[in-house]
Scaffold this active site. Structure first.
Site, PDB file in Angstrom:
ATOM      1  N   LYS A   1       9.211  -0.737  14.444  1.00  0.00           N
ATOM      2  CA  LYS A   1       9.822  -0.388  13.145  1.00  0.00           C
ATOM      3  C   LYS A   1      10.896   0.683  13.349  1.00  0.00           C
ATOM      4  O   LYS A   1      11.986   0.618  12.783  1.00  0.00           O
ATOM      5  CB  LYS A   1       8.767   0.152  12.181  1.00  0.00           C
TER       6      LYS A   1
ATOM      7  N   HIS B   1      -5.162 -32.815  17.574  1.00  0.00           N
ATOM      8  CA  HIS B   1      -4.012 -33.634  17.982  1.00  0.00           C
ATOM      9  C   HIS B   1      -2.869 -32.760  18.480  1.00  0.00           C
ATOM     10  O   HIS B   1      -1.731 -33.210  18.561  1.00  0.00           O
ATOM     11  CB  HIS B   1      -3.565 -34.511  16.810  1.00  0.00           C
TER      12      HIS B   1
ATOM     13  N   GLU C   1      -4.977  -6.495  14.835  1.00  0.00           N
ATOM     14  CA  GLU C   1      -4.466  -5.187  14.413  1.00  0.00           C
ATOM     15  C   GLU C   1      -5.598  -4.159  14.452  1.00  0.00           C
ATOM     16  O   GLU C   1      -5.359  -2.973  14.658  1.00  0.00           O
ATOM     17  CB  GLU C   1      -3.843  -5.264  13.011  1.00  0.00           C
TER      18      GLU C   1
ATOM     19  N   GLY D   1      -4.966  -1.828   4.918  1.00  0.00           N
ATOM     20  CA  GLY D   1      -4.178  -2.972   4.456  1.00  0.00           C
ATOM     21  C   GLY D   1      -4.855  -4.303   4.737  1.00  0.00           C
ATOM     22  O   GLY D   1      -4.948  -5.180   3.865  1.00  0.00           O
ATOM     23  N   ARG D   2      -5.373  -4.467   5.955  1.00  0.00           N
ATOM     24  CA  ARG D   2      -5.980  -5.760   6.324  1.00  0.00           C
ATOM     25  C   ARG D   2      -7.372  -5.941   5.742  1.00  0.00           C
ATOM     26  O   ARG D   2      -8.009  -6.962   5.964  1.00  0.00           O
ATOM     27  CB  ARG D   2      -5.978  -5.911   7.846  1.00  0.00           C
TER      28      ARG D   2
ATOM     29  N   LYS E   1       0.840  -1.202   0.000  1.00  0.00           N
ATOM     30  CA  LYS E   1       0.000   0.000   0.000  1.00  0.00           C
ATOM     31  C   LYS E   1       0.875   1.252   0.000  1.00  0.00           C
ATOM     32  O   LYS E   1       0.665   2.168  -0.772  1.00  0.00           O
ATOM     33  CB  LYS E   1      -0.930  -0.034   1.222  1.00  0.00           C
TER      34      LYS E   1
ATOM     35  N   GLU F   1      10.428  -4.763   4.549  1.00  0.00           N
ATOM     36  CA  GLU F   1      10.481  -6.176   4.159  1.00  0.00           C
ATOM     37  C   GLU F   1      10.193  -6.320   2.657  1.00  0.00           C
ATOM     38  O   GLU F   1      10.909  -7.009   1.923  1.00  0.00           O
ATOM     39  CB  GLU F   1       9.441  -6.995   4.939  1.00  0.00           C
TER      40      GLU F   1
HETATM   41  O1  LIG Z   1       1.063  -2.733   2.219  1.00  0.00           O
HETATM   42  P1  LIG Z   1       2.158  -2.128   3.025  1.00  0.00           P
HETATM   43  O2  LIG Z   1       2.121  -0.622   3.013  1.00  0.00           O
HETATM   44  O3  LIG Z   1       3.500  -2.662   2.602  1.00  0.00           O
HETATM   45  O4  LIG Z   1       1.924  -2.531   4.539  1.00  0.00           O
HETATM   46  C1  LIG Z   1       1.934  -3.869   4.941  1.00  0.00           C
HETATM   47  C2  LIG Z   1       1.369  -4.044   6.315  1.00  0.00           C
HETATM   48  O5  LIG Z   1       2.102  -3.286   7.268  1.00  0.00           O
HETATM   49  C3  LIG Z   1       1.222  -2.754   8.251  1.00  0.00           C
HETATM   50  O6  LIG Z   1       1.136  -1.394   8.054  1.00  0.00           O
HETATM   51  C4  LIG Z   1       1.703  -3.052   9.647  1.00  0.00           C
HETATM   52  O7  LIG Z   1       3.076  -2.976   9.778  1.00  0.00           O
HETATM   53  C5  LIG Z   1      -0.110  -3.432   7.982  1.00  0.00           C
HETATM   54  O8  LIG Z   1      -1.176  -2.723   8.454  1.00  0.00           O
HETATM   55  C6  LIG Z   1      -0.058  -3.587   6.513  1.00  0.00           C
HETATM   56  O9  LIG Z   1      -0.995  -4.529   6.058  1.00  0.00           O
END
Ligand SMILES: O=P(O)(O)OC[C@H]1O[C@](O)(CO)[C@@H](O)[C@@H]1O
Length: 541
Positions: free
Chosen positions: A508, A379, A348, A262-263, A202, A208
Site C-alpha cells: 500500500k 474438470h 491473512e 475485517g475478515r 472499517k 479502493e
Molecule cells: O474495511 P476496510 O478498512 O476498508 O479494510 C478492508 C480490508 O483491508 C485490509 O485491511 C487489508 O488490506 C483487510 O484486513 C480488510 O478486510
C-alpha cells in the site's frame, strides 16, 4: 512435555505412519469412520480419510494443551486484548451472542451496543425491503450496491450468493476492485433513481473503497443532482467521523468496533447488505448458527471439539506431514466464493512468520489455500490433486439435500461425485489395476504397457469431508464459525497473532509513492531498474 520435544515426536510419528497407506488403515479398522468422524446436530465432519491415528491425535492434543489453547480461547471469548500488536480484543463471537449475554471490554459490557446496532440495521433493512425508504425521486430501491474490499466485501458477497434461495429483497451487487471496470460494469445496467449505495469500510480510508465510493457518488449526483446523494447512500464503518466527512447522514451509518477484525466482520453491520437481501429473521438464523458453533467450541472437550480437531489435523498436515497447501472444495455452486473468503480468513490470519513475542516461528505456518466448487474443479485442477507430485489435503463441503426438490437427480450426481473424489484420492489405482482395466478393454499388450503408468493413481491422499443437511442460514453461519475457530486453533498452536495483518502494508505504501510517478509528476530515479522500466513502458504504451 515441552513443545519442542512434542514437535519432534509428532514428526517421528508422521514418518512412521507414512508407511501405512490410508486404504490399509481402513481395511485394518472397520470402525475407522466411527472413530474419526464427529457430529454436531446435522453437521458431520469426517476426518477418517486424513492420515491420522489415535496416537497422532493424542500427540496433537498434548501439543494443543502445551500451547495453552484452552486458556487462549477463553481469553478471546471473554474480551481480553489477545490481538497484542494492535492491543485489541477479538470479539466477533460477541456479535452472535444471545441478547442476554454479557461481554466486558475494558470493564464495559459491549452487548447493549451490539444489540442496538443490530436493531438499527433491522429497521433500515426492513424499510428498504418494504419500499418504505425511498430514493430522491420517490421510488423504492430495486438494487443495492455494496462498495468495500477484503473483509468488507468477501463475507457479505459470499453469504449473499450462498443464501440465494432466501434472498427476497432488492438485488445485491458488490464492487470491490479499484479497477474502474468493476464499478463501470456494475453501474452500467442500474438506474441511479432506484439504487442504494452502501459504503462499507472499517477504517473508511481504504483507497479502493474511497475511490469507488467517490465514483458512485458522482454517478448519483450526475443523474439526480447533488442534493439527491444523501437519499442514496448509507455507510458501515468504525470511523464515524470519517463517514460524516464523506457526507453520509448519521441516521444511515451503522457502526462496529475495533475488536471486530475485517475478515471476521460479516456478523457485524458489514452484514447489512445480507440483511437487506434475506431479511432480519434469516440474518438472525445465520448468527444463531455461528453461535451454536461458538458454544461447541467453548464447551466441548478438546478430543471431541470439531474446530479444535480441524485445527489439529491442519497442523498435522502442514507441519508433521509437510504439505504446503490445502484445497477447499465446496460441492455447492452457491458456495462458489467460499474459497476466496477462506483465503482471506486463513491466509491473512495465519500467513505469519514471527510469534507473538516477535521471535521467528520454527515450524511452517499457514498453508496456501485455494479451491473451486465441485464438480467444476474436477474438470480443471483435480488432475494435479490426483496425479501431481505434491500431496494437497482436500476439504470437501457438501449438503445432503439441495434446495430444488425438482432437481434431485442433479443433487444425487453432485453427491456421488463428491464422495467419489475423496474415495479416489484415498484409494488410488495401482499399476496392476490399471493394467487389468486396459486388458479388459481389449488393448494390445504393447498399448497396455505404454498407457498403464499414465493411468496409475498413487492414492493415499488425505481429505476431510464436511457434510450438513442443507445450506440454510443457520448451517452457513455454523460452517463459517467452524473455519474461524479452526484458524484460531492453528494460530494458537503456532503462537502467532492471527488477528493483525501487517503484511498488507508495504505494498500500500509503495503504491502511494508510485502514483505520482505514474502520472509523470515525479521522477522514478530512486526505483530499481525493473520498476523504472515498467513505468517507462506504461508511459510509452
Ligand atoms: O474495511 P476496510 O478498512 O476498508 O479494510 C478492508 C480490508 O483491508 C485490509 O485491511 C487489508 O488490506 C483487510 O484486513 C480488510 O478486510
Amino acid at each position: 512435555m515441552p513443545t519442542a520435544s512434542l514437535w519432534l515426536k509428532l514428526k517421528a510419528h508422521a514418518d512412521a505412519l507414512r508407511a501405512t497407506p490410508l486404504s490399509r488403515m481402513f481395511a485394518a479398522d472397520p470402525q475407522r469412520f466411527d472413530r474419526f468422524s464427529f457430529r454436531l446436530d446435522d453437521l458431520l465432519v469426517d476426518f477418517s480419510k486424513s492420515r491420522i491415528d489415535g496416537a497422532a491425535l493424542a500427540l496433537l492434543l498434548d501439543l494443543a494443551r502445551a500451547a495453552g489453547l484452552e486458556a487462549r480461547r477463553d481469553a478471546m471469548l471473554s474480551g481480553r486484548p489477545i490481538n497484542a500488536t494492535e492491543r485489541r480484543a477479538v470479539l466477533h463471537t460477541a456479535l452472535r451472542n444471545p441478547p442476554d449475554a454479557s461481554v466486558l471490554v475494558d470493564g464495559a459490557d459491549v452487548m447493549p451496543t451490539v444489540g442496538a446496532v443490530l436493531a438499527a440495521m433491522a429497521d433500515f433493512a426492513e424499510a428498504v425491503r418494504a419500499g418504505d425508504l425511498l430514493g430522491a425521486t420517490g421510488q423504492p430501491f430495486s438494487d443495492v450496491v455494496n462498495i468495500g474490499i477484503g473483509g468488507s466485501d468477501l463475507g457479505p458477497d459470499m453469504v449473499t450468493r450462498a443464501l440465494f434461495p432466501y434472498c427476497d429483497g432488492p438485488r445485491l451487487h458488490y464492487v470491490s476492485n479499484v479497477d474502474g471496470a468493476h464499478i463501470a460494469d456494475t453501474l452500467k445496467d442500474l438506474d441511479p433513481a432506484t439504487t442504494l449505495v452502501v459504503v462499507a469500510s472499517k477504517t473508511f480510508t481504504t483507497v479502493e473503497t474511497m475511490t469507488n465510493a467517490a465514483t458512485a457518488r458522482a454517478w448519483i449526483a450526475g443523474a439526480l443532482g447533488e442534493e439527491a446523494v444523501g437519499a442514496h447512500f448509507a455507510a458501515v464503518s468504525t470511523a464515524l467521523d470519517k463517514v460524516a466527512a464523506f457526507g453520509i447522514d448519521e441516521t444511515r451509518v451503522f457502526g462496529f468496533w475495533d475488536w471486530v477484525g475485517g475478515r471476521y466482520s460479516v456478523w457485524s453491520a458489514i452484514g447489512l447488505p445480507v440483511m437487506i437481501a434475506v431479511g432480519p429473521d434469516a440474518f438472525a438464523d445465520f448468527l444463531d448458527g455461528a453461535h451454536a458453533m461458538d458454544e461447541h467450541f467453548s464447551t466441548a472437550p478438546l478430543e471431541a471439539n470439531i474446530p479444535v480437531l480441524m485445527g489439529l489435523v491442519g497442523v498435522w498436515n502442514r507441519d508433521a506431514l509437510g504439505y504446503p497447501a490445502r484445497a477447499v472444495l465446496p460441492y455447492d455452486q452457491r458456495l462458489a466464493r467460499l474459497p476466496a473468503y477462506l483465503q482471506q480468513l486463513d491466509m491473512e490470519s495465519n500467513g505469519k512468520r514471527v510469534r507473538l513475542d516477535g521471535s521467528p516461528v520454527e515450524v511452517p505456518t499457514g498453508p496456501l489455500v485455494f479451491g473451486e466448487p465441485g464438480t467444476n474443479g474436477q474438470h480443471a485442477f483435480f488432475q494435479l490433486l490426483h496425479q501431481g507430485t505434491d500431496v494437497v489435503p482436500c476439504e470437501f463441503i457438501v449438503a445432503a439435500q439441495g434446495h430444488e426438490p425438482e432437481l434431485a437427480h442433479h443433487h444425487a450426481l453432485l453427491l456421488a461425485n463428491c464422495l467419489a473424489q475423496s474415495e479416489a484420492l484415498m484409494r488410488g489405482r495401482t499399476l496392476e489395476e490399471a493394467t487389468a482395466q486396459l486388458e479388459a478393454a481389449g488393448l494390445a499388450a504393447e498399448e497396455v504397457a505404454r498407457l498403464a503408468p499414465h493411468k496409475v493413481f498413487p492414492g493415499d491422499r488425505p481429505s476431510v469431508t464436511i457434510l450438513h443437511r442443507r445450506l440454510t442460514p443457520f448451517a452457513l453461519g455454523r460452517l463459517i464459525a467452524l473455519y474461524e475457530h479452526r484458524v484460531f486453533v492453528e494460530g494458537a498452536i503456532w503462537g502467532i497473532n492471527s488477528f493483525d495483518q501487517w503484511g498488507v502494508e508495504l505494498g500500500k505504501e509503495l503504491a502511494t509513492a508510485l502514483l505520482p510517478m505514474l502520472r509523470g509528476e515525479r521522477e522514478a530515479g530512486n526505483k530499481d531498474s525493473s520498476t523504472r522500466g515498467l513505468l517507462a513502458a506504461i508511459r510509452d504504451a
